[in-house]
Design an enzyme around this catalytic site. Sequence first.
Site, PDB file in Angstrom:
ATOM      1  N   LYS A   1       0.587  -0.854   0.258  1.00  0.00           N
ATOM      2  CA  LYS A   1       0.173   0.198   0.146  1.00  0.00           C
ATOM      3  C   LYS A   1       0.759   1.804   0.029  1.00  0.00           C
ATOM      4  CE  LYS A   1      -1.285   1.590   3.984  1.00  0.00           C
ATOM      5  NZ  LYS A   1      -1.292   3.323   4.291  1.00  0.00           N
ATOM      6  N   ASN A   2       1.958   1.194   1.057  1.00  0.00           N
ATOM      7  CA  ASN A   2       2.834   2.652   1.074  1.00  0.00           C
ATOM      8  C   ASN A   2       2.949   2.682  -0.337  1.00  0.00           C
ATOM      9  OD1 ASN A   2       1.504   3.073   3.453  1.00  0.00           O
ATOM     10  ND2 ASN A   2       3.264   2.019   4.892  1.00  0.00           N
TER      11      ASN A   2
ATOM     12  N   ARG B   1      -3.381  10.822   4.599  1.00  0.00           N
ATOM     13  CA  ARG B   1      -2.116  12.142   4.894  1.00  0.00           C
ATOM     14  C   ARG B   1      -1.746  10.997   4.085  1.00  0.00           C
ATOM     15  NH1 ARG B   1       0.711  13.692   8.359  1.00  0.00           N
ATOM     16  NH2 ARG B   1       3.012  13.150   7.858  1.00  0.00           N
TER      17      ARG B   1
ATOM     18  N   CYS C   1      -4.497   8.279   9.642  1.00  0.00           N
ATOM     19  CA  CYS C   1      -4.875   7.867  10.690  1.00  0.00           C
ATOM     20  C   CYS C   1      -4.599   8.311  12.132  1.00  0.00           C
ATOM     21  CB  CYS C   1      -3.683   6.838  11.216  1.00  0.00           C
ATOM     22  SG  CYS C   1      -4.158   5.115  10.497  1.00  0.00           S
TER      23      CYS C   1
ATOM     24  N   ARG D   1       1.865  14.427  13.532  1.00  0.00           N
ATOM     25  CA  ARG D   1       2.267  13.995  12.754  1.00  0.00           C
ATOM     26  C   ARG D   1       1.859  14.861  11.782  1.00  0.00           C
ATOM     27  NH1 ARG D   1      -0.798   8.779  10.160  1.00  0.00           N
ATOM     28  NH2 ARG D   1       1.284   8.304   8.395  1.00  0.00           N
TER      29      ARG D   1
ATOM     30  N   ASP E   1       4.166   0.168  12.195  1.00  0.00           N
ATOM     31  CA  ASP E   1       3.128  -0.697  11.663  1.00  0.00           C
ATOM     32  C   ASP E   1       3.061  -2.195  11.876  1.00  0.00           C
ATOM     33  OD1 ASP E   1       2.646   1.664  10.567  1.00  0.00           O
ATOM     34  OD2 ASP E   1       3.118   1.309   8.159  1.00  0.00           O
TER      35      ASP E   1
ATOM     36  N   VAL F   1       8.342   5.229  17.097  1.00  0.00           N
ATOM     37  CA  VAL F   1       7.605   6.489  16.143  1.00  0.00           C
ATOM     38  C   VAL F   1       6.606   7.427  16.083  1.00  0.00           C
ATOM     39  CG1 VAL F   1       7.270   6.257  13.719  1.00  0.00           C
ATOM     40  CG2 VAL F   1       8.999   4.199  14.632  1.00  0.00           C
TER      41      VAL F   1
ATOM     42  N   ARG G   1      -8.577   0.265   4.618  1.00  0.00           N
ATOM     43  CA  ARG G   1      -7.634   1.241   4.434  1.00  0.00           C
ATOM     44  C   ARG G   1      -6.234   0.380   3.297  1.00  0.00           C
ATOM     45  NH1 ARG G   1      -5.111   5.282   7.479  1.00  0.00           N
ATOM     46  NH2 ARG G   1      -4.289   5.507   5.914  1.00  0.00           N
TER      47      ARG G   1
END
Length: 456
Positions: free
Chosen positions: A34-35, A104, A128, A133, A320, A342, A412
């Site tokens: 996904k990323n 985002r 999220c 962020r 994640d 993180v 998502r």
Amino acid sequence: MHSVAAIKDNIIAPYLEVGGSCRLYGEIKISGAKNSALVLMAASLLTEDKIVIKNIPQLTDIDVMSDLLLSAGVSINRKSNVIELCAKSLKTSELPYNLVHALRASFFCIGPLLARNGKVKIPLPGGCRIGARPIDEHISGLQALGAKVIIEDGVVEAKISNGRNKLLGSQVKLNCKSVGATETILMAATLAEGETIIENAAQEPEIQDLANMLNAMGAQINGAGSSKIRIKGVSKLNGSTHNVIPDRIEAGTFLIAAAITRSELSLSPVIPSHLEAVINKLKECGCEIEIKGEKIKITPKGSIKAVDITTSPFPGFPTDLQAPFMALMATAKGTSKITEKVFENRMQHVGELKRMGGSIQLNGNTAIIKGITQLSGSSLSAGDLRSSAAMIIASLSAKGISIIRGLEHLDRGYEKIETKLNQIGCNIIRKEPNISVREEVQQGIEPISCHNPKVA
Ligand code: UD1
């Protein structure tokens, strides 16, 4: 007819009913990352030519990014896992609030739009709720390349005003290893005049994937995957066809699912080096891991031992996978410590795991987990993408049935997760209720719960 308030409150939203005490078997197919997919789609804005991206996962985040690019004038043709994008004639450099706020990753469009059009207006991003962020690193990187940036009323406006309508290559040192900021600066610098050097760059595999596609489009990028990336600007980028790398987070999630259910499972395709930190921790827990090319087989041996983890940027343990790993530790032998380094607000799953009987003490961003033999199925609510995965994993191993709400987060980022898990022995049903919980109660229908003997 549902009342607007009920729909708004998410009361009539779909939910998963997950059978517990499950054993997995066989092989599971890993989807495209996904990323990677999201940033690769945004990179299509950098050229007038056609970009074809294969192995795109079918996810709501991808739908939002498609809508966002369409709104900017990109023509899109999407058939199952292949997407063709052509940004020949962009109609605007202003992106709509509702789409940007939903994702985002939509902020990735700032670099390409600025480099291509010389100006861009984009609302501050959503996504999220796992911490503040900020976007300061994206902004200072673009400023270093010569952009003038104003943030007013929640909207970021960036312009190139050096008369040449070109960003200028520069030295950018990130204060924190931000994945998104590295990607923003990398994309913007491909079309800048001269050389850009990004120091303290993030090293995640998705950045290498992006650099590989950009180089195939004619960019000159060296060092992606290391902490120093050099980009020699070119005047134009061309079309290309690219295959998205396998999703290391999805793969890690399924490895952890196998460990928590004490099941033997194979996964493919994967790039094993992307999963090293997770594999090492699973080995430390007592799992045997066999790697053959693009396939990984996990065999949990005996009981799972408690191990400590601290999240950090790649190649460290990924944030994640922190929530799924905590679900595993909730049933491990002994006491473990999990520290989130993180993001500052990524412990939303703790409350839900405790509802299932987990013995977890939270102190800031550190959780102390005393493993118990088995969690109990419960009625759960996911607050973000990765905690929804943690809840599924925990539910698969728990005693009884669990109900998981908040699927808008899950959808998502996990392609067809219940179909995939059902193919390897799970029992998960997606329910689409047509009456609200309040209406169910009014009509005397008992909500399903694991404490309800009818479904236990
Ligand atoms: C990406 C991933 C997300 C993953 C995260 C960390 C995508 C679409 N999402 O998110 O799944 O969890 O990397 O691996 O790729 N920060 C700043 N200033 C900035 C940018 C970031 O202080 O300008 C901070 C953040 O608040 C956070 C840390 O840096 O604490 C890491 O964030 P970042 O790497 O930017 O995450 P994302 O790119 O948003």
